[in-house]
Design an enzyme around this catalytic site. Structure first.
Site, PDB file in Angstrom:
ATOM      1  N   ASP A 121       0.886  -1.193   0.095  1.00  0.00           N
ATOM      2  CA  ASP A 121      -0.042   0.090  -0.173  1.00  0.00           C
ATOM      3  C   ASP A 121       0.864   1.398   0.020  1.00  0.00           C
ATOM      4  O   ASP A 121       0.439   2.265  -0.949  1.00  0.00           O
ATOM      5  CB  ASP A 121      -1.072   0.007   1.295  1.00  0.00           C
ATOM      6  CG  ASP A 121      -1.781  -1.365   1.238  1.00  0.00           C
ATOM      7  OD1 ASP A 121      -1.628  -1.989   0.431  1.00  0.00           O
ATOM      8  OD2 ASP A 121      -2.675  -1.226   2.343  1.00  0.00           O
TER       9      ASP A 121
ATOM     10  N   GLU B 136       1.600  -9.785  11.681  1.00  0.00           N
ATOM     11  CA  GLU B 136       1.260  -9.529  10.226  1.00  0.00           C
ATOM     12  C   GLU B 136       2.671  -9.068   9.636  1.00  0.00           C
ATOM     13  O   GLU B 136       3.039  -9.514   8.546  1.00  0.00           O
ATOM     14  CB  GLU B 136       0.290  -8.156  10.224  1.00  0.00           C
ATOM     15  CG  GLU B 136       0.118  -7.468   8.913  1.00  0.00           C
ATOM     16  CD  GLU B 136      -0.945  -6.439   8.750  1.00  0.00           C
ATOM     17  OE1 GLU B 136      -1.393  -5.934   7.812  1.00  0.00           O
ATOM     18  OE2 GLU B 136      -1.237  -5.911   9.883  1.00  0.00           O
TER      19      GLU B 136
END
Length: 722
Positions: free
Chosen positions: A496, A696
């Site tokens: 992102d 994550e």
């Protein structure tokens, strides 16, 4: 024939009753007792508030939970230091269509009484709380030779089965009462604060939910229900947010015997689900031993398959990975037509939907132990593949949306995303599932869908029609401005906020049009090395799929296309001076000034690089000042001016990219390097070698876990890394 005492009591017409007592020694051994796999993940703790992040508006739940079979509610174990939660399981954590909330600290707390006195659960010593593959267990020793064991496992994708065994090691028969109590944790804000409501039922207690359509916080239709059903006859009273359920008759436990109390806890979304689940819960209560045996056998299979070929010292990590993926498994509900795996039930934004490239990677890991689930999570994304008959975006025929959730936009969902797609790794995932199953029917099912997805990339994401694609964005109301489209294009890459997509560094969007001049979407003004390497790899997998299906011409065509893309990436995206692969401008200029990113190692995983190019990339991967950090494979090289060890895709280590790096090194013969980096990765990333959650991503300099806990694609790709 073993001694057996069965007592039948009055029940409602829809629920079976079982209250049995048998000598403790006669019980079948519980093979789920695998000492080496106890507590691979710390599941102890109870919530303080309904909001999973606690008193702060955090999006991440600090408590780890357990779920199974795709259920939409989950539990944890009590803590030794908190007796107020003993006798029950923490929670449940339920998902209000897309968002997780705690219903209670401990909704069903069991207490035993004798002659009107509540028995002390710690009267014979401190209790034990243990998680094992597929089951949560609590053990209490009470004074006078009584022993209470509670076990929670899942009977169905909507129902947990709880078994309470009361054993008597004393010399006299004991006559006991049993009582369950619980209370609601209410959200702090309206309208969700008044959404849950307790009500007594003939078989226990239920929680109804009012209709709430808070797009970014809480979504219910007013048909949801959490329901506790007891096998034995009970009486329940409700007062405000508290309830009490009493066993209708005394519990007689003979010396040397034990009795079992069984109940189910179901969370359903619709009236149809609730009616169906009543029968399924009744069958579970009628045959609880069968439910327990089937669950134990299934989990033995998971553990055995996941640990195939794994060194003994790493098997606990493999089991933790399996438990993480299974807890994040959600069964079909709402707009989700097949089962799939969410990124993390522990994160607000990741609990109620599926993402495309997450699903591809998760399927690869899941195929190792649960290939049926692996197939379904691939299907769950292709269920929403755009067709030429689509009302809103026929120009995107073949595209797989970025993310699909319980609600699409037409039903008030805000998380559903068709602004962009995700990197094309689906054919790889399908082939890995085929390798695990040998199911040619699955290949036949998926082949035309995969081919359509490939065609979409070149039709809608090749601005200059040179055979190299760009990340981009769709024609969508949310892509109103060039900046909106640039952001969606960065999302499409999956990286992102990576520096290579910074507007300040020159990234902007261009309009794509078909041969009639109609707008079909947007591309950024650069051709990305990872995207094109992925496309070439997927074309190679499509060639394998076509070959397995007997489509020889198609297989040859796919191989030719893949070879052409591999050649183009090698020729245009590798910089000899710096020894790395980079994105290029549409004019063919390599974007070296943006620094090295981990995407430059993808051509090793895909087999795109030449031997000389692989040697140069290996050098940077091993260098401490580049990618050879304490936790190796940061997303941006340490030497880059844009490196930030804690800023999402600007430095942290993501285990999918680490997997690609390790496999790429192995592909080019650097086996020793691959083993050494894998060992360092698994040793230094916090929690992997202990009972902490899989994260994550990780700080490459310290090893600290970052962002979401219990992250699925990390868990999935740990399995093949092992």
């Amino acid at each position: 024939m073993r001694p057996l005492l069965t007592a039948t009591v009055a029940v409602t017409a829809v629920l079976a009753t079982t209250l049995s007592a048998a000598p403790a020694a006669a019980q079948a051994p519980d093979r789920s007792r695998a000492p080496s796999y106890a507590d691979v993940l710390d599941l102890r703790g109870a919530p303080a508030t309904a909001h999973p992040g606690g008193t702060k508006e955090s999006t991440t739940n600090p408590l780890n939970v357990f779920a199974d079979r795709g259920a939409w509610h989950a539990y944890a174990l009590p803590e030794q230091r908190d007796p107020t939660t003993w006798g029950g399981f923490s929670g449940p954590l339920y998902i209000a269509q897309e968002y997780p909330w705690w219903l209670s600290r401990t909704f069903s707390r069991l207490r035993l009484t004798e002659r009107g006195r509540t028995l002390d659960l710690a009267g014979g010593g401190r209790p034990q709380f243990t998680s094992l593959p597929g089951v949560l267990r609590q053990t209490y020793r009470l004074q006078g030779g009584l022993r209470l064991t509670l076990e929670l496992r899942y009977a169905t994708n909507r129902t947990a089965l709880v078994r309470a065994r009361v054993g008597n090691t004393g010399r006299t028969t004991r006559t006991l009462g049993a009582r369950w109590t619980g209370s609601l944790l209410r959200p702090a804000k309206q309208p969700m604060r008044t959404a849950p409501r307790l009500r007594a039922t003939r078989t226990g207690v239920g929680v109804d939910f009012a209709r709430v359509r808070e797009k970014w916080d809480y979504l219910t239709d007013g048909t949801e229900r959490f329901q506790v059903r007891h096998a034995e006859r009970v009486r329940t009273s409700v007062g405000g947010d508290r309830y009490r359920t009493d066993l209708a008759r005394p519990l007689r436990v003979r010396a040397g015997h034990r009795v079992t109390l069984d109940w189910t806890e179901s969370y359903t979304f619709t009236g149809a689900e609730r009616r169906r689940e009543a029968g399924r819960a009744a069958r579970a209560l009628a045959r609880p031993h069968a439910v327990a045996a089937a669950g134990a056998a299934r989990w033995r299979g998971y553990v055995r398959k996941a640990n195939r070929g794994v060194p003994a010292e790493r098997r606990r990590l493999a089991v933790k990975s399996v438990e993480t993926l299974v807890t994040n498994w959600r069964s079909a509900a709402g707009m989700l037509r097949h089962d799939g795996v969410t990124p993390s039930v522990s994160d607000k934004w990741f609990a109620g939907g599926f993402w495309a490239w997450d699903s591809w990677k998760q399927a690869v890991g899941t195929a190792r132990f649960a290939p049926g689930l692996a197939k379904d999570q691939i299907r769950s994304m292709f269920d929403h593949q755009i067709t030429r008959h689509d009302r809103d975006r026929p120009q995107d025929a073949g595209m797989v949306p970025d993310a699909v959730f319980y609600n699409d936009t037409a039903h008030g969902g805000g998380n559903w995303n068709e602004r962009n797609s995700k990197p094309p790794l689906a054919a790889w995932a399908v082939w890995e599932v085929y390798r695990a199953t040998g199911d040619r029917g699955f290949l036949r099912e998926m082949y035309p869908k995969l081919a359509a997805y490939q065609a979409w990339w070149y039709r809608n994401r090749d601005h200059d029609h040179d055979g190299l694609a760009e990340y981009g964005a769709t024609v969508d109301p949310a892509n109103r401005t060039p900046e909106d489209a640039r952001l969606a294009a960065a999302w499409e890459s999956g990286m992102d906020n990576a520096p290579r997509f910074d507007a300040a560094l020159g990234t902007k969007t261009l309009v794509n049009r078909d041969r009639h001049g109609a707008k079909t979407g947007y591309s950024v003004n650069q051709e990305s090395v990872d995207l094109n390497a992925y496309l070439a790899a997927d074309q190679g997998y499509l060639a394998r799929i076509a070959g397995a299906l007997g489509h020889r011409r198609a297989a040859a065509s796919w191989r030719g296309r893949a070879a052409a893309v591999h050649r183009a990436v090698r020729a245009t995206m590798f910089d000899r001076r710096t020894g790395w692969f980079y994105d290029t401008s549409l004019g063919g200029h390599r974007l070296v000034a943006r620094g090295r990113g981990i995407e430059g190692a993808v051509p090793l995983w895909t087999g795109t690089a030449t031997r000389a190019q692989a040697r140069a990339v290996r050098k940077a991967l091993l260098a401490p000042g580049e990618f050879g950090t304490r936790v190796p494979f940061p997303t941006v090289a340490r030497s880059s001016p844009y490196f930030d060890p804690t800023a999402y895709w600007r430095g942290p280590v993501w285990l999918d990219q680490a997997y690609f790096g390790v496999r790429g090194l192995r592909r080019y013969g650097y086996e020793r390097d691959a083993r050494r980096l894998t060992h360092r990765l698994l040793r230094e990333a916090a929690g992997l070698s202990g009972n902490g959650p899989i994260r994550e991503n990780y700080d490459p300099l310290t090893g600290k876990g970052l962002n979401a806990r219990n992250f699925s694609w990390s868990a999935a790709l740990i399995l093949p890394l092992l």
